[in-house]
Scaffold this motif. Structure first.
Motif, PDB file in Angstrom:
ATOM      1  N   ARG A  41     -19.766 -23.255  -0.790  1.00 52.71           N
ATOM      2  CA  ARG A  41     -20.592 -24.351  -0.284  1.00 52.71           C
ATOM      3  C   ARG A  41     -22.068 -23.997  -0.171  1.00 52.71           C
ATOM      4  O   ARG A  41     -22.900 -24.853   0.118  1.00 52.71           O
ATOM      5  N   CYS A  42     -22.420 -22.744  -0.399  1.00 51.67           N
ATOM      6  CA  CYS A  42     -23.801 -22.276  -0.243  1.00 51.67           C
ATOM      7  C   CYS A  42     -24.672 -22.807  -1.384  1.00 51.67           C
ATOM      8  O   CYS A  42     -24.312 -22.720  -2.555  1.00 51.67           O
ATOM      9  N   LYS A  43     -25.850 -23.351  -1.022  1.00 52.78           N
ATOM     10  CA  LYS A  43     -26.788 -23.857  -2.020  1.00 52.78           C
ATOM     11  C   LYS A  43     -27.959 -22.905  -2.258  1.00 52.78           C
ATOM     12  O   LYS A  43     -28.912 -23.260  -2.931  1.00 52.78           O
ATOM     13  N   VAL A  64     -22.393 -17.017  -9.398  1.00 55.97           N
ATOM     14  CA  VAL A  64     -22.765 -18.432  -9.324  1.00 55.97           C
ATOM     15  C   VAL A  64     -21.556 -19.172  -8.781  1.00 55.97           C
ATOM     16  O   VAL A  64     -20.439 -19.013  -9.273  1.00 55.97           O
ATOM     17  N   ASN A  65     -21.762 -19.969  -7.740  1.00 56.52           N
ATOM     18  CA  ASN A  65     -20.649 -20.692  -7.133  1.00 56.52           C
ATOM     19  C   ASN A  65     -20.373 -22.001  -7.882  1.00 56.52           C
ATOM     20  O   ASN A  65     -21.101 -22.352  -8.819  1.00 56.52           O
ATOM     21  N   PRO A  66     -19.340 -22.740  -7.515  1.00 55.87           N
ATOM     22  CA  PRO A  66     -19.003 -23.987  -8.222  1.00 55.87           C
ATOM     23  C   PRO A  66     -20.110 -25.046  -8.191  1.00 55.87           C
ATOM     24  O   PRO A  66     -20.138 -25.936  -9.037  1.00 55.87           O
ATOM     25  N   LEU A  67     -21.034 -24.939  -7.237  1.00 54.33           N
ATOM     26  CA  LEU A  67     -22.151 -25.882  -7.171  1.00 54.33           C
ATOM     27  C   LEU A  67     -23.292 -25.498  -8.111  1.00 54.33           C
ATOM     28  O   LEU A  67     -24.245 -26.253  -8.285  1.00 54.33           O
ATOM     29  N   GLY A  68     -23.208 -24.297  -8.687  1.00 53.04           N
ATOM     30  CA  GLY A  68     -24.224 -23.836  -9.620  1.00 53.04           C
ATOM     31  C   GLY A  68     -25.336 -23.020  -8.983  1.00 53.04           C
ATOM     32  O   GLY A  68     -26.377 -22.808  -9.593  1.00 53.04           O
ATOM     33  N   TYR A  69     -25.134 -22.545  -7.768  1.00 49.78           N
ATOM     34  CA  TYR A  69     -26.155 -21.780  -7.056  1.00 49.78           C
ATOM     35  C   TYR A  69     -25.725 -20.328  -6.882  1.00 49.78           C
ATOM     36  O   TYR A  69     -24.540 -20.014  -6.873  1.00 49.78           O
ATOM     37  N   HIS A  70     -26.721 -19.467  -6.688  1.00 52.63           N
ATOM     38  CA  HIS A  70     -26.440 -18.094  -6.286  1.00 52.63           C
ATOM     39  C   HIS A  70     -26.177 -18.124  -4.786  1.00 52.63           C
ATOM     40  O   HIS A  70     -27.070 -18.485  -4.007  1.00 52.63           O
TER      41      HIS A  70
END
Length: 106
Positions: A41-43, A64-70
């Motif tokens: 959930r981290c952006k 890279v998380n599922p939201l596309g952020y590091h």
């Protein structure tokens, strides 16, 4: 129904020896992690990085998380004091902070 003497002897040998006085330690138990991070959930907004007084958080540039952020990660668990400042500034509530009791009894 009473236990046989051999069963009692075997059971007592499995239990740790009781100490007359508990030992207190300021060090956390081995493997204790003071912070759980929901990296999914981290952006990567970095608000927690600038707020952490002990500088024990960093962006994980290798992931890279599922939201596309590091996502953020805990770099030094021993430096974290469970102050929860990171959790207070996080707009996405990704932190769960764990703290030990004042006196850790072992």
């Amino acid at each position: 129904m009473a236990l046989a003497p051999t069963a009692t002897t075997e059971l007592s040998s499995l239990l740790p020896a009781a100490s007359s006085t508990p030992r207190h330690s300021d060090q956390p138990p081995p493997g204790f992690v003071p912070l759980a991070i929901r990296v999914d959930r981290c952006k990567g907004c970095e608000l927690c990085l600038s707020a952490c007084p002990h500088h024990c958080l960093a962006l994980d540039l290798g992931a890279v998380n599922p939201l596309g952020y590091h996502p953020v990660r805990l770099t030094d668990a021993s430096a974290c004091t469970s102050c929860a400042i990171c959790a207070r500034v996080c707009p996405d509530a990704v932190f769960t902070v764990f703290a030990l009791p004042k006196a850790v009894v072992r």
